[in-house]
Design a protein around this motif. Structure first.
Motif, mmCIF file in Angstrom:
data_model
loop_
_atom_site.group_PDB
_atom_site.id
_atom_site.type_symbol
_atom_site.label_atom_id
_atom_site.label_comp_id
_atom_site.label_asym_id
_atom_site.label_seq_id
_atom_site.Cartn_x
_atom_site.Cartn_y
_atom_site.Cartn_z
ATOM 1 N N LEU A 319 0.898 -1.220 0.089
ATOM 2 C CA LEU A 319 -0.017 -0.027 -0.050
ATOM 3 C C LEU A 319 1.124 1.228 -0.043
ATOM 4 O O LEU A 319 0.512 2.170 -0.762
ATOM 5 N N MET A 320 1.955 1.233 0.846
ATOM 6 C CA MET A 320 2.824 2.399 0.948
ATOM 7 C C MET A 320 3.793 2.550 -0.317
ATOM 8 O O MET A 320 4.480 3.777 -0.447
ATOM 9 N N THR A 321 3.851 1.454 -1.013
ATOM 10 C CA THR A 321 4.946 1.648 -2.360
ATOM 11 C C THR A 321 4.516 2.792 -3.152
ATOM 12 O O THR A 321 3.508 3.031 -3.569
ATOM 13 N N GLY A 322 5.687 3.623 -3.537
ATOM 14 C CA GLY A 322 5.387 4.950 -4.620
ATOM 15 C C GLY A 322 4.799 5.967 -3.752
ATOM 16 O O GLY A 322 4.509 7.127 -4.337
ATOM 17 N N VAL A 323 4.583 6.009 -2.493
ATOM 18 C CA VAL A 323 4.165 7.165 -1.613
ATOM 19 C C VAL A 323 5.384 8.090 -0.923
ATOM 20 O O VAL A 323 6.008 7.224 -0.328
ATOM 21 N N SER A 324 5.352 9.185 -1.055
ATOM 22 C CA SER A 324 6.451 9.963 -0.636
ATOM 23 C C SER A 324 6.106 10.584 0.794
ATOM 24 O O SER A 324 5.223 11.033 0.726
ATOM 25 N N VAL A 325 7.036 10.024 1.654
ATOM 26 C CA VAL A 325 6.990 10.598 3.179
ATOM 27 C C VAL A 325 7.655 11.620 3.615
ATOM 28 O O VAL A 325 8.747 11.597 3.312
#
Length: 350
Positions: A319-325
């Motif tokens: 789910l968190m893949t590709g999301v910039s934190v």
């Protein structure tokens, strides 16, 4: 909603909260109890959440019963503030910036739980007043049944199809609601641009909500198309809400973004059962409890020496893949929170 009406709504919500945990003749006088004031999200809809499991295990191991009071992060801090002269809670658990607010207002006592050495510096206070117990990230949810794919940008939410079918919890009251403001300021490059956008979004917004946790069921039932939330809570809810999908808004032409929004706990100063509060904090950070954060709670362990490999952990990583934190400046946000919220009220006529 006018400010007086919002205050009245909050008052009703507080009155509706179970009072057994605050009665001087019941739980507060029981030496084998500990009272927790907590933001919502870690207790399961059907008694199957992380809190449900660890509180049961903690009582079995220690004989200490956990009396639990739940509400929005800001609501819980305000309740503890009102009780400052006669504290009723032993442990306070909120999302940032409200744990920082509780610390700055002198509500928390220093205590470094066992296992704190396995928690990174960003997830705990340098002065030992609070420590994260479950890592988490801000997000939005959408109705997978009616929307065949998730929205991708903030601008999409301005579309007329979302009118009266979009809602986000109230900044300054709910931790996740405040997070909407934090993320918008980041994504739009400043407070003025963020408030301009949120002012336009208000045409589609159903209205205020003191509790973020109550929005996901509305999305699952189709009453709302989109609402705010957080990854841990919404992922856990999706187990029994099949139409719930999680997504992360992006500015037009940009990448989806999010930021860490951990559940952070602190020992309440002059708590009625400080010793029991310390024992509970130790247990929440124990390897046993932390290994259940993912498998039971659908969240992320705060301990560096716990590597989750269960099915939930795999799904959350995907789910968190590709999301910039990005990393908010919580000290700055705590300092300016009141003005941010007042400016949001003016921009949205709330």
């Amino acid at each position: 909603m006018p400010r007086n009406a919002l205050k009245a709504a909050l008052a009703v919500a507080l009155l509706a909260t179970p009072l057994t945990a605050c009665s001087g003749t019941s739980a507060a006088s029981d030496a084998k109890s500990v009272t927790v004031y907590s933001a919502d999200g870690l207790k399961g809809e059907n008694g199957d959440g992380w809190y449900d499991q660890v509180f049961k295990d903690f009582q079995k191991q220690t004989g200490i019963k956990v009396d639990y009071v739940e509400g929005g992060s800001g609501e819980m801090v305000q309740r503890a503030l009102r009780e400052r002269s006669n504290p009723q809670a032993d442990v306070l658990v909120t999302l940032p910036p409200f744990i920082q607010q509780a610390d700055s207002k002198g509500l928390l006592a220093k205590y470094v739980p066992a296992g704190a050495d396995q928690v990174s510096g960003a997830d705990k206070a340098a002065d030992g007043k609070w420590i994260s117990v479950v890592d988490n990230y801000f997000g939005f949810v959408y109705d997978k049944k009616e929307l065949k794919q998730a929205p991708t940008t903030w601008d999409e939410l301005l579309d007329a199809k979302y009118k009266n079918r979009l809602q986000y919890s109230t900044p300054g009251v709910a931790g996740d609601g405040t997070a909407v403001l934090v993320k918008a300021i980041h994504d739009f490059g400043g407070e003025r641009a963020a408030l301009d956008y949120l002012g336009r979004l208000q045409a589609n917004n159903v209205g205020p909500s003191a509790s973020t946790g109550k929005l996901a069921p509305k999305v699952d039932k189709g009453e709302l198309l989109v609402a705010n939330g957080d990854v841990q809570m919404n992922y856990a809810q999706s187990k029994t809400m099949p139409n719930l999908g999680i997504w992360f808004p992006a500015k037009a032409g940009g990448k989806p973004t999010t930021f860490a929004l951990p559940y952070a706990a602190g020992l309440v100063g002059d708590a009625p059962h400080s010793a029991n509060g310390r024992k509970l904090l130790d247990y929440l950070l124990s390897r046993t409890a932390q290994e259940q954060v993912s498998s039971v709670g659908g969240g992320f362990s705060v301990r560096k020496d716990v590597e989750a490999t269960d099915a939930n952990a795999v799904a959350l990583t995907r789910l968190m893949t590709g999301v910039s934190v990005f990393e908010p400046d919580w000290t700055e946000i705590d300092k300016n929170l009141q003005s941010y919220v007042e400016n949001w009220k003016s921009a949205t006529d709330s």
